[in-house]
Design a protein around this motif. Structure first.
Motif, mmCIF file in Angstrom:
data_model
loop_
_atom_site.group_PDB
_atom_site.id
_atom_site.type_symbol
_atom_site.label_atom_id
_atom_site.label_comp_id
_atom_site.label_asym_id
_atom_site.label_seq_id
_atom_site.Cartn_x
_atom_site.Cartn_y
_atom_site.Cartn_z
ATOM 1 N N THR A 70 -5.259 -13.746 -21.154
ATOM 2 C CA THR A 70 -5.462 -12.454 -20.497
ATOM 3 C C THR A 70 -6.537 -12.545 -19.428
ATOM 4 N N LEU A 71 -7.639 -13.209 -19.738
ATOM 5 C CA LEU A 71 -8.705 -13.384 -18.753
ATOM 6 C C LEU A 71 -8.244 -14.242 -17.585
ATOM 7 N N ALA A 72 -7.457 -15.267 -17.867
ATOM 8 C CA ALA A 72 -6.955 -16.135 -16.802
ATOM 9 C C ALA A 72 -6.041 -15.359 -15.861
ATOM 10 N N THR A 73 -5.165 -14.534 -16.425
ATOM 11 C CA THR A 73 -4.265 -13.728 -15.602
ATOM 12 C C THR A 73 -5.049 -12.698 -14.799
ATOM 13 N N LEU A 74 -6.032 -12.083 -15.420
ATOM 14 C CA LEU A 74 -6.863 -11.094 -14.739
ATOM 15 C C LEU A 74 -7.609 -11.722 -13.568
ATOM 16 N N ALA A 75 -8.163 -12.903 -13.771
ATOM 17 C CA ALA A 75 -8.882 -13.583 -12.690
ATOM 18 C C ALA A 75 -7.937 -13.969 -11.563
ATOM 19 N N SER A 76 -6.761 -14.456 -11.903
ATOM 20 C CA SER A 76 -5.807 -14.866 -10.880
ATOM 21 C C SER A 76 -5.304 -13.678 -10.065
ATOM 22 N N LEU A 77 -4.973 -12.585 -10.724
ATOM 23 C CA LEU A 77 -4.508 -11.405 -9.996
ATOM 24 C C LEU A 77 -5.622 -10.775 -9.164
ATOM 25 N N SER A 78 -6.849 -10.811 -9.664
ATOM 26 C CA SER A 78 -7.984 -10.297 -8.893
ATOM 27 C C SER A 78 -8.211 -11.131 -7.647
ATOM 28 N N TYR A 79 -8.079 -12.433 -7.783
ATOM 29 C CA TYR A 79 -8.210 -13.322 -6.626
ATOM 30 C C TYR A 79 -7.135 -13.009 -5.593
ATOM 31 N N TYR A 80 -5.921 -12.747 -6.051
ATOM 32 C CA TYR A 80 -4.832 -12.398 -5.141
ATOM 33 C C TYR A 80 -5.132 -11.092 -4.415
ATOM 34 N N ILE A 81 -5.616 -10.100 -5.136
ATOM 35 C CA ILE A 81 -5.889 -8.784 -4.532
ATOM 36 C C ILE A 81 -7.059 -8.866 -3.567
ATOM 37 N N PHE A 82 -8.115 -9.610 -3.946
ATOM 38 C CA PHE A 82 -9.260 -9.733 -3.043
ATOM 39 C C PHE A 82 -8.886 -10.443 -1.753
ATOM 40 N N ASN A 83 -7.917 -11.329 -1.794
ATOM 41 C CA ASN A 83 -7.469 -11.998 -0.575
ATOM 42 C C ASN A 83 -6.434 -11.171 0.180
ATOM 43 N N LEU A 84 -5.815 -10.222 -0.465
ATOM 44 C CA LEU A 84 -4.819 -9.369 0.166
ATOM 45 C C LEU A 84 -5.469 -8.230 0.941
ATOM 46 N N ILE A 85 -6.586 -7.745 0.486
ATOM 47 C CA ILE A 85 -7.242 -6.578 1.087
ATOM 48 C C ILE A 85 -7.576 -6.781 2.565
ATOM 49 N N PRO A 86 -8.180 -7.905 2.985
ATOM 50 C CA PRO A 86 -8.464 -8.057 4.426
ATOM 51 C C PRO A 86 -7.206 -8.042 5.289
ATOM 52 N N GLY A 87 -6.112 -8.551 4.764
ATOM 53 C CA GLY A 87 -4.870 -8.537 5.525
ATOM 54 C C GLY A 87 -4.314 -7.143 5.731
ATOM 55 N N LEU A 88 -4.602 -6.247 4.807
ATOM 56 C CA LEU A 88 -4.120 -4.870 4.939
ATOM 57 C C LEU A 88 -4.749 -4.153 6.133
ATOM 58 N N PHE A 89 -5.964 -4.556 6.503
ATOM 59 C CA PHE A 89 -6.604 -3.956 7.661
ATOM 60 C C PHE A 89 -5.942 -4.394 8.963
ATOM 61 N N GLY A 90 -5.241 -5.505 8.947
ATOM 62 C CA GLY A 90 -4.568 -5.988 10.145
ATOM 63 C C GLY A 90 -3.199 -5.391 10.376
ATOM 64 N N ILE A 91 -2.628 -4.726 9.381
ATOM 65 C CA ILE A 91 -1.287 -4.157 9.527
ATOM 66 C C ILE A 91 -1.218 -3.134 10.675
ATOM 67 N N PRO A 92 -2.187 -2.226 10.808
ATOM 68 C CA PRO A 92 -2.084 -1.284 11.954
ATOM 69 C C PRO A 92 -2.129 -2.006 13.306
ATOM 70 N N LEU A 93 -2.790 -3.118 13.371
ATOM 71 C CA LEU A 93 -2.839 -3.856 14.641
ATOM 72 C C LEU A 93 -1.485 -4.445 15.008
ATOM 73 N N LEU A 94 -0.664 -4.742 14.005
ATOM 74 C CA LEU A 94 0.671 -5.267 14.285
ATOM 75 C C LEU A 94 1.551 -4.209 14.958
ATOM 76 N N PHE A 95 1.350 -2.965 14.587
ATOM 77 C CA PHE A 95 2.193 -1.892 15.106
ATOM 78 C C PHE A 95 1.574 -1.161 16.302
#
Length: 99
Positions: A70-95
């Protein structure tokens, strides 16, 4: 070459600090060892952006050293989300229209 190595080490350090955030006691050297294998797991085209295959690899390698799944999955998904957040700020720039 050195810039690439430095960026990979910084990515693995980020994953290490996320593990520490959830009180997962794992050495940084172990993260550096399994990090490339986790990156390779993301390349499998089974799921969107390696979601799921990365977690399976993390759970497998963390179970080897006695860390709860459970801790391993939580850490892995948190790492994915923390790396996804900066990319979300770039979406308006694409459009954004170039006037």
């Amino acid at each position: 070459f050195f810039l690439s190595i430095l960026s990979w080490i910084l990515m693995y350090a980020q994953f290490y600090f996320i593990c520490k955030m959830f009180n997962i006691d794992i050495p940084f050297v172990y993260i550096l060892t399994i990090g490339p294998l986790i990156t390779l797991a993301r390349l499998f085209p089974f799921t969107f952006n390696g979601l799921g295959s990365r977690e399976v690899i993390v759970v497998y390698f963390f179970n080897i050293v006695g860390i709860n799944s459970t801790l391993a999955t939580l850490a892995s998904l948190s790492y994915y989300i923390f790396n996804l957040i900066p990319g979300l700020f770039g979406i308006p720039l694409l459009f954004k229209k170039n006037d």
